[in-house]
Design a protein around this motif. Sequence first.
Motif, PDB file in Angstrom:
ATOM      1  N   SER A   1       0.919  -1.268   0.102  1.00  0.00           N
ATOM      2  CA  SER A   1      -0.014  -0.041  -0.152  1.00  0.00           C
ATOM      3  C   SER A   1       0.994   1.378  -0.141  1.00  0.00           C
ATOM      4  N   PRO A   2       0.289   2.319  -0.644  1.00  0.00           N
ATOM      5  CA  PRO A   2       1.328   3.531  -0.641  1.00  0.00           C
ATOM      6  C   PRO A   2       1.420   3.974   1.057  1.00  0.00           C
ATOM      7  N   LEU A   3       0.510   3.603   1.917  1.00  0.00           N
ATOM      8  CA  LEU A   3       0.979   3.724   3.285  1.00  0.00           C
ATOM      9  C   LEU A   3       2.236   3.303   3.785  1.00  0.00           C
ATOM     10  N   LEU A   4       2.898   2.131   3.006  1.00  0.00           N
ATOM     11  CA  LEU A   4       4.263   1.484   3.298  1.00  0.00           C
ATOM     12  C   LEU A   4       5.464   2.580   3.001  1.00  0.00           C
ATOM     13  N   GLU A   5       5.025   3.505   2.144  1.00  0.00           N
ATOM     14  CA  GLU A   5       6.177   4.537   1.668  1.00  0.00           C
ATOM     15  C   GLU A   5       6.518   5.396   2.871  1.00  0.00           C
ATOM     16  N   GLN A   6       5.758   5.152   4.226  1.00  0.00           N
ATOM     17  CA  GLN A   6       6.134   6.232   5.383  1.00  0.00           C
ATOM     18  C   GLN A   6       7.482   5.387   6.202  1.00  0.00           C
ATOM     19  N   ALA A   7       7.652   4.002   5.738  1.00  0.00           N
ATOM     20  CA  ALA A   7       8.663   3.173   6.535  1.00  0.00           C
ATOM     21  C   ALA A   7      10.100   3.715   6.155  1.00  0.00           C
ATOM     22  N   ASP A   8      10.849   4.006   7.303  1.00  0.00           N
ATOM     23  CA  ASP A   8      12.138   4.587   7.201  1.00  0.00           C
ATOM     24  C   ASP A   8      13.087   3.485   6.819  1.00  0.00           C
TER      25      ASP A   8
ATOM     26  N   THR B   1       8.960   3.734  12.269  1.00  0.00           N
ATOM     27  CA  THR B   1      10.555   3.985  12.454  1.00  0.00           C
ATOM     28  C   THR B   1      10.709   3.358  13.598  1.00  0.00           C
ATOM     29  N   PRO B   2      12.020   2.931  14.190  1.00  0.00           N
ATOM     30  CA  PRO B   2      12.428   2.840  15.453  1.00  0.00           C
ATOM     31  C   PRO B   2      11.847   3.783  16.281  1.00  0.00           C
ATOM     32  N   ALA B   3      11.812   3.803  17.824  1.00  0.00           N
ATOM     33  CA  ALA B   3      11.527   4.978  18.617  1.00  0.00           C
ATOM     34  C   ALA B   3      12.157   6.102  18.485  1.00  0.00           C
ATOM     35  N   PRO B   4      11.361   7.223  17.860  1.00  0.00           N
ATOM     36  CA  PRO B   4      11.975   8.438  17.789  1.00  0.00           C
ATOM     37  C   PRO B   4      12.367   9.134  19.095  1.00  0.00           C
ATOM     38  N   ASP B   5      12.819  10.163  18.984  1.00  0.00           N
ATOM     39  CA  ASP B   5      12.996  11.107  20.030  1.00  0.00           C
ATOM     40  C   ASP B   5      12.068  11.356  21.139  1.00  0.00           C
ATOM     41  N   ALA B   6      12.304  11.621  22.371  1.00  0.00           N
ATOM     42  CA  ALA B   6      11.264  11.689  23.435  1.00  0.00           C
ATOM     43  C   ALA B   6      10.424  13.073  23.399  1.00  0.00           C
ATOM     44  N   SER B   7      10.599  13.865  22.318  1.00  0.00           N
ATOM     45  CA  SER B   7       9.553  15.137  22.210  1.00  0.00           C
ATOM     46  C   SER B   7       8.263  14.701  21.628  1.00  0.00           C
ATOM     47  N   THR B   8       8.344  13.062  21.162  1.00  0.00           N
ATOM     48  CA  THR B   8       7.109  12.747  20.546  1.00  0.00           C
ATOM     49  C   THR B   8       6.563  11.491  20.887  1.00  0.00           C
ATOM     50  N   THR B   9       5.431  10.965  20.956  1.00  0.00           N
ATOM     51  CA  THR B   9       5.311   9.400  21.276  1.00  0.00           C
ATOM     52  C   THR B   9       5.153   8.584  19.717  1.00  0.00           C
ATOM     53  N   GLY B  10       5.646   9.092  18.813  1.00  0.00           N
ATOM     54  CA  GLY B  10       5.640   8.469  17.632  1.00  0.00           C
ATOM     55  C   GLY B  10       4.599   8.611  16.672  1.00  0.00           C
ATOM     56  N   ASN B  11       4.756   7.875  15.328  1.00  0.00           N
ATOM     57  CA  ASN B  11       3.804   7.994  14.336  1.00  0.00           C
ATOM     58  C   ASN B  11       2.658   6.675  14.410  1.00  0.00           C
ATOM     59  N   PRO B  12       1.534   6.699  14.567  1.00  0.00           N
ATOM     60  CA  PRO B  12       0.686   5.764  14.692  1.00  0.00           C
ATOM     61  C   PRO B  12      -0.072   5.256  13.228  1.00  0.00           C
ATOM     62  N   ALA B  13       0.802   5.652  12.220  1.00  0.00           N
ATOM     63  CA  ALA B  13       0.179   5.304  10.763  1.00  0.00           C
ATOM     64  C   ALA B  13      -0.136   4.110  10.470  1.00  0.00           C
ATOM     65  N   PHE B  14       0.893   3.021  11.080  1.00  0.00           N
ATOM     66  CA  PHE B  14       0.814   1.809  10.429  1.00  0.00           C
ATOM     67  C   PHE B  14       0.061   0.982  11.564  1.00  0.00           C
TER      68      PHE B  14
END
Length: 457
Positions: A263-270, A383-396
Amino acid sequence: MPDLPTIARAAELIRDGVLRPLDLVEQCLANIDQYEPAVQAWVTVDRAGALKEAKRLGATLADGEEPASPLFGIPIGIKDIIDVAGMPTRCGSPLRGKLPATKDAPVVAALREAGAILLGKTVTTQFAAFDPPPTKNPWNAAHTPGGSSSGSAAAVAMEMCFAALGTQTGGSITRPASYCGVAGFKPPWGEVSLEQVEPLSFHLDHVGPIARRVSDLYLVWQQLAARASGGVDASVTRPWAEHDLEYWLDCYGVYRTLFVVDSPLLEQADPLVQATTAAALERLRASFEVRKLSLPASFNSVLTWHKRIMVVEAAEHHRAEFKAAAEKFGPCITTLIQEGLGVSAVDYCEALRMQNQVRNELAQLLHSQGDLLGCLVMPATTTPAPDASTTGNPAFNAPWSFLGLPTITIPCGLAANGLPCGLQFIAFTSPQVFAMAGMCERILHQYARPPLLETPR
């Protein structure tokens, strides 16, 4: 220090008299004492209550009683948006928690009935939304543990408890479990009671367990499925809850198709996630038929529809409190509520209608492949866990919360930056997803512990 046994192994040792519930509680409390200052996974630790209950359960064994279930004597944490009698439910907010809850939520009552020992309440982001929590990622304190079940995932990863209850509206079980290198199960929507659980979005909220192994998830889920929904007899409504995981591994072992989500959604995977999950899938090709499956075109809009439902229902639930004390809401939950107040009723209704339509389209697609029992698979996070300023992207994760399908994430390896990655399995029934995730877990055998756990006492 020595790691905790699995729940099944601990249950066996308790039954054989080799371990006492008190031993398990003391080991978990020792880990809390050592690592909690660095990790900050707990809001409340009921040390006295847990020790007292462990001694009581030990005395019943000494009197010749049989353990009530495999969870008998097993220490478990509860996310602090779920009511536990005698403990405040703070929801990560200064607006809540003035008084202790007067009774257990049904999911908590189910665990007590099974003989589990409740260690305390784990940290949640404010009102289970996106404002970063105080909890640190056990693998690297500069990175987020995820949200909103941040404390539950971190506590399990640090072996402060055998399992913990979390909740998911977007990706709040899957994402923190993946970031913290453990396993998480989001059940089908509506299969577990949400009574006495602080809502974020009543058409999207789920309650489920986080643990270190699929088998541990299953044993916790078995109790929730069997007894947490209004006391309905599981043999009538959920006959699968009577069986152990090995039964479902045998039943579904012949269905060996893994449909890799295309899916185009998977383009967000780093690149870090792409490389780690691709390596895991390559290992699985020796045991399964692994093939891509292009999702329906309507799937491209699920994130929009998911968010629309979430913001409207969050705004409806918090409207009065927000009007009275907006300054006490964090910036992310504030944005969520303000956006929800501006969504039209027509757009909201469209999003609700599309839940069933996209789900039906996906079922028809799997049927056309000749394998409705096949399991979808994709990375657990962008992504793996990003920095602590965010809780991460729930897109998947949000698409599966939107569709209400059961999902399990398991660790599938460490990325090149040393942080865990997860592989996410999606199916139409709980037995399917447990069987496939359980089989893949055994093949991949990714059971790494956070480096912090190897620190000498």
